[in-house]
Design a protein around this motif. Sequence first.
Motif, PDB file in Angstrom:
ATOM      1  N   ASP A  74       0.867  -1.173   0.000  1.00 51.91           N
ATOM      2  CA  ASP A  74       0.000   0.000   0.000  1.00 51.91           C
ATOM      3  C   ASP A  74       0.904   1.224   0.000  1.00 51.91           C
ATOM      4  O   ASP A  74       2.042   1.168   0.466  1.00 51.91           O
ATOM      5  CB  ASP A  74      -0.889  -0.025   1.246  1.00 51.91           C
ATOM      6  CG  ASP A  74      -1.713   1.231   1.397  1.00 51.91           C
ATOM      7  OD1 ASP A  74      -2.518   1.504   0.498  1.00 51.91           O
ATOM      8  OD2 ASP A  74      -1.526   1.938   2.409  1.00 51.91           O
ATOM      9  N   VAL A  75       0.420   2.339  -0.512  1.00 45.90           N
ATOM     10  CA  VAL A  75       1.276   3.527  -0.647  1.00 45.90           C
ATOM     11  C   VAL A  75       0.874   4.641   0.308  1.00 45.90           C
ATOM     12  O   VAL A  75       1.650   5.062   1.160  1.00 45.90           O
ATOM     13  CB  VAL A  75       1.277   4.038  -2.104  1.00 45.90           C
ATOM     14  CG1 VAL A  75       2.060   5.345  -2.218  1.00 45.90           C
ATOM     15  CG2 VAL A  75       1.880   2.979  -3.023  1.00 45.90           C
ATOM     16  N   GLN A  76      -0.339   5.157   0.176  1.00 52.30           N
ATOM     17  CA  GLN A  76      -0.760   6.313   0.962  1.00 52.30           C
ATOM     18  C   GLN A  76      -0.955   5.920   2.421  1.00 52.30           C
ATOM     19  O   GLN A  76      -1.850   5.158   2.761  1.00 52.30           O
ATOM     20  CB  GLN A  76      -2.050   6.896   0.386  1.00 52.30           C
ATOM     21  CG  GLN A  76      -1.861   7.481  -1.000  1.00 52.30           C
ATOM     22  CD  GLN A  76      -3.152   7.998  -1.598  1.00 52.30           C
ATOM     23  OE1 GLN A  76      -4.233   7.552  -1.256  1.00 52.30           O
ATOM     24  NE2 GLN A  76      -3.039   8.943  -2.521  1.00 52.30           N
ATOM     25  N   GLY A  77      -0.095   6.431   3.269  1.00 54.50           N
ATOM     26  CA  GLY A  77      -0.139   6.085   4.682  1.00 54.50           C
ATOM     27  C   GLY A  77       0.887   5.042   5.044  1.00 54.50           C
ATOM     28  O   GLY A  77       1.492   5.099   6.108  1.00 54.50           O
ATOM     29  N   THR A  78       1.108   4.055   4.168  1.00 52.60           N
ATOM     30  CA  THR A  78       2.044   2.972   4.451  1.00 52.60           C
ATOM     31  C   THR A  78       3.459   3.326   4.017  1.00 52.60           C
ATOM     32  O   THR A  78       4.397   3.226   4.801  1.00 52.60           O
ATOM     33  CB  THR A  78       1.588   1.670   3.762  1.00 52.60           C
ATOM     34  OG1 THR A  78       0.278   1.312   4.221  1.00 52.60           O
ATOM     35  CG2 THR A  78       2.547   0.533   4.068  1.00 52.60           C
ATOM     36  N   CYS A  79       3.621   3.729   2.756  1.00 46.98           N
ATOM     37  CA  CYS A  79       4.934   4.143   2.252  1.00 46.98           C
ATOM     38  C   CYS A  79       5.168   5.630   2.444  1.00 46.98           C
ATOM     39  O   CYS A  79       6.317   6.064   2.610  1.00 46.98           O
ATOM     40  CB  CYS A  79       5.062   3.833   0.759  1.00 46.98           C
ATOM     41  SG  CYS A  79       5.066   2.079   0.341  1.00 46.98           S
ATOM     42  N   ASN A 191      -4.655   1.949  -3.925  1.00 46.17           N
ATOM     43  CA  ASN A 191      -5.924   2.458  -4.428  1.00 46.17           C
ATOM     44  C   ASN A 191      -5.763   3.778  -5.173  1.00 46.17           C
ATOM     45  O   ASN A 191      -6.672   4.211  -5.877  1.00 46.17           O
ATOM     46  CB  ASN A 191      -6.913   2.652  -3.277  1.00 46.17           C
ATOM     47  CG  ASN A 191      -7.721   1.397  -2.989  1.00 46.17           C
ATOM     48  OD1 ASN A 191      -7.801   0.481  -3.813  1.00 46.17           O
ATOM     49  ND2 ASN A 191      -8.318   1.343  -1.809  1.00 46.17           N
ATOM     50  N   ALA A 192      -4.620   4.420  -5.004  1.00 44.46           N
ATOM     51  CA  ALA A 192      -4.369   5.663  -5.728  1.00 44.46           C
ATOM     52  C   ALA A 192      -4.247   5.388  -7.227  1.00 44.46           C
ATOM     53  O   ALA A 192      -3.993   4.254  -7.653  1.00 44.46           O
ATOM     54  CB  ALA A 192      -3.099   6.327  -5.216  1.00 44.46           C
ATOM     55  N   GLY A 193      -4.414   6.410  -8.040  1.00 43.98           N
ATOM     56  CA  GLY A 193      -4.334   6.244  -9.483  1.00 43.98           C
ATOM     57  C   GLY A 193      -2.908   6.024  -9.957  1.00 43.98           C
ATOM     58  O   GLY A 193      -1.945   6.313  -9.240  1.00 43.98           O
ATOM     59  N   MET A 194      -2.773   5.548 -11.180  1.00 41.74           N
ATOM     60  CA  MET A 194      -1.451   5.281 -11.742  1.00 41.74           C
ATOM     61  C   MET A 194      -0.612   6.551 -11.784  1.00 41.74           C
ATOM     62  O   MET A 194       0.550   6.552 -11.371  1.00 41.74           O
ATOM     63  CB  MET A 194      -1.578   4.683 -13.141  1.00 41.74           C
ATOM     64  CG  MET A 194      -2.111   3.263 -13.174  1.00 41.74           C
ATOM     65  SD  MET A 194      -0.959   2.056 -12.457  1.00 41.74           S
ATOM     66  CE  MET A 194       0.363   2.073 -13.662  1.00 41.74           C
ATOM     67  N   ALA A 195      -1.156   7.630 -12.290  1.00 41.97           N
ATOM     68  CA  ALA A 195      -0.390   8.877 -12.408  1.00 41.97           C
ATOM     69  C   ALA A 195       0.045   9.375 -11.034  1.00 41.97           C
ATOM     70  O   ALA A 195       1.174   9.841 -10.855  1.00 41.97           O
ATOM     71  CB  ALA A 195      -1.220   9.945 -13.119  1.00 41.97           C
TER      72      ALA A 195
END
Length: 301
Positions: A74-79, A191-195
């Motif tokens: 996961d990216v937002q919050g995790t990374c 869940n964030a978009g590719m861009a």
Amino acid sequence: MTLAGLDRRDRQSKPRERKMPDASPRAFSSEVATASREENASRQRDSECSRVGEGRTCSEHPNWRDELRAIVFDVQGTCADYYQPLLRAGATINRSKGLALDWAELAAEWRDLYRTALDAVIDGKRPWLRVDRIYREALDRLLEQRGLDGLFALHERDELNAIWTRLEAWPDAVDGLTRLRRRFTISTLSNAGMAAVVAIVKQAHLPFDAILTAELARSYKPAPVVYQLAVDYLGYEPGQILMVACHKYDLKAARAFGMRTAFVARPLEFGPAAHPDVAPESWFDCHVDSFTALADALGAA
């Protein structure tokens, strides 16, 4: 992060064959039998887990870490930290407009509105919508509800919404990912978009091998089709893939799908005044407080 209404979907499992994504509840109903079988296996795993250091290893498969081939994050919050960048943007707005808005409170409301829209897409209550548009829609609604819509021009809203592409890596992220990449294939699964994820990865210098986001499945986590992306694009079985997140709903869904799970505690995800759920769970394969601790637990030098 505890998200109301998601537990009912945590029992869902993966599709046995690759198919066109369907975010409706009907698409999940055919997976109940599979989920039941996988849940029985998960209970067996739980009964044989023992705590080792900061994480958990399992005696059922003493070498389960050696069976891993890929790790998805996961990216937002995790990374990456979105709270501080958003608060700084809010402070700039307050100064420029002579306002005294509580941006910590506004950030929480914005995230709640975003999550509500995301769940509506997953439940088939509305058509799929790119996540940057969901964030913008939620921002417009927030400003309207707060009686602030007349204070923000369209270009100012666009600029504020772009904050989700300019997040900052947690201090342990780059070092931990660099170490993990030496041993495993590592990819985002966001869940964030590719861009947005490409922008975050570039700005924060996150050394991923691949970028995968829910946009490729035209759905959102915790829908099983999103976890299927890791199998399809990385080329490994679910049990050879570790899902890493600071959100328990995400890991519950990944575990039901058949993946291994690692929880990384991010107690400051919502700022110092918040108290997110970072407690260990018996069903985690690993529970750590940083990516470097995860690298230690997985033997990644």
